[in-house]
Design an enzyme around this catalytic site. Sequence first.
Site, PDB file in Angstrom:
ATOM      1  N   ARG A  66       0.827  -1.206   0.000  1.00 45.63           N
ATOM      2  CA  ARG A  66       0.000   0.000   0.000  1.00 45.63           C
ATOM      3  C   ARG A  66       0.862   1.257   0.000  1.00 45.63           C
ATOM      4  O   ARG A  66       0.421   2.309  -0.474  1.00 45.63           O
ATOM      5  CB  ARG A  66      -0.940  -0.018   1.217  1.00 45.63           C
ATOM      6  CG  ARG A  66      -2.032  -1.073   1.100  1.00 45.63           C
ATOM      7  CD  ARG A  66      -3.057  -0.965   2.208  1.00 45.63           C
ATOM      8  NE  ARG A  66      -2.506  -1.263   3.518  1.00 45.63           N
ATOM      9  CZ  ARG A  66      -2.315  -2.493   3.999  1.00 45.63           C
ATOM     10  NH1 ARG A  66      -2.623  -3.540   3.248  1.00 45.63           N
ATOM     11  NH2 ARG A  66      -1.826  -2.690   5.205  1.00 45.63           N
ATOM     12  N   TYR A  70       0.141   4.452  -2.369  1.00 41.16           N
ATOM     13  CA  TYR A  70      -0.004   5.831  -1.893  1.00 41.16           C
ATOM     14  C   TYR A  70       0.938   6.767  -2.644  1.00 41.16           C
ATOM     15  O   TYR A  70       0.571   7.898  -2.986  1.00 41.16           O
ATOM     16  CB  TYR A  70       0.254   5.905  -0.394  1.00 41.16           C
ATOM     17  CG  TYR A  70      -0.679   5.041   0.437  1.00 41.16           C
ATOM     18  CD1 TYR A  70      -1.962   4.743  -0.012  1.00 41.16           C
ATOM     19  CD2 TYR A  70      -0.270   4.527   1.659  1.00 41.16           C
ATOM     20  CE1 TYR A  70      -2.810   3.946   0.735  1.00 41.16           C
ATOM     21  CE2 TYR A  70      -1.125   3.721   2.414  1.00 41.16           C
ATOM     22  CZ  TYR A  70      -2.384   3.436   1.951  1.00 41.16           C
ATOM     23  OH  TYR A  70      -3.216   2.642   2.694  1.00 41.16           O
ATOM     24  N   TYR A  92     -13.233   8.614   0.659  1.00 42.56           N
ATOM     25  CA  TYR A  92     -14.357   8.280   1.533  1.00 42.56           C
ATOM     26  C   TYR A  92     -14.010   8.649   2.968  1.00 42.56           C
ATOM     27  O   TYR A  92     -12.844   8.754   3.345  1.00 42.56           O
ATOM     28  CB  TYR A  92     -14.747   6.812   1.414  1.00 42.56           C
ATOM     29  CG  TYR A  92     -13.766   5.828   2.001  1.00 42.56           C
ATOM     30  CD1 TYR A  92     -13.892   5.387   3.319  1.00 42.56           C
ATOM     31  CD2 TYR A  92     -12.724   5.303   1.243  1.00 42.56           C
ATOM     32  CE1 TYR A  92     -13.008   4.486   3.864  1.00 42.56           C
ATOM     33  CE2 TYR A  92     -11.826   4.396   1.768  1.00 42.56           C
ATOM     34  CZ  TYR A  92     -11.976   3.995   3.083  1.00 42.56           C
ATOM     35  OH  TYR A  92     -11.077   3.107   3.623  1.00 42.56           O
TER      36      TYR A  92
END
Length: 268
Positions: A66, A70, A92
Amino acid sequence: MTQGRLVCVGLGMMLGAHVSPRSRGEIEAADVVFAAVSDPLVELWLQSMHRDVRSLQPLYAPDKSRADTYREMVATLLDEVRAGRRVCGVFYGHPGVFAQAPHRALAQARDEGFEAHMEPGISAEDCLYADLGIDPGTFGCQHHEATQFMLYERRIDPSAYLVLWQVGIAGDRSLRRRVTAPAYLALLVERLLRDYPPEHAVIVYEAATLPIATARIEGMALSRLVDARLNLQSTLVIPPAQAMRGDPAMLERLDLLDRDIAQAQAPR
């Protein structure tokens, strides 16, 4: 060329229900919108607000760190800003809560001399307080990311609420897993048993993201956490296990201070 700018906004947790007027205005005014949202339905709804919505979800991939994702998100946003466009990154929840890419992108944009700011959104924490009926001001509330909590020595106060985020990937140092294994959860439970009894009631919580859905609020004994069904959205809420203890020395000092101030303000 028009000076590029970047704004990162939050859509909140529930489709269509949590977006603020300021965030909606930033989306509508942008030249290009990049979206990292929780559900394909949310992307479809976002497309009704803007003609050019580009998903950031393809930057995620199985067995891909991840951290790499990013970095690619930041680069994608900044490329358009440098090209002179008004860019809106849509995330979100709250774009500044458990979201590394917005913080990094905004900092990079400012370092390069571009206008950049963040608009808040309703986060899973906000929904948690509402759904569980918790006022963090009553007993206090400590928040930690679950893996970080395992890696560092943190001082826990069992008379306050303890909230562990991303418990579904507790113990993952690779930033590649989508769910943790029971053996990692067992280590987390072992750590928590230093401060809580095994039968202490805890809650696995997941905020609702669609109007037709309900929040997940599943209670269990702490010792049973290793058998719980967890995912990336799961949060562990541990209610207080003991009463708050007063500090007599501080109370005495406050009494003395009150008395001194009252005497100083008394008519002479």
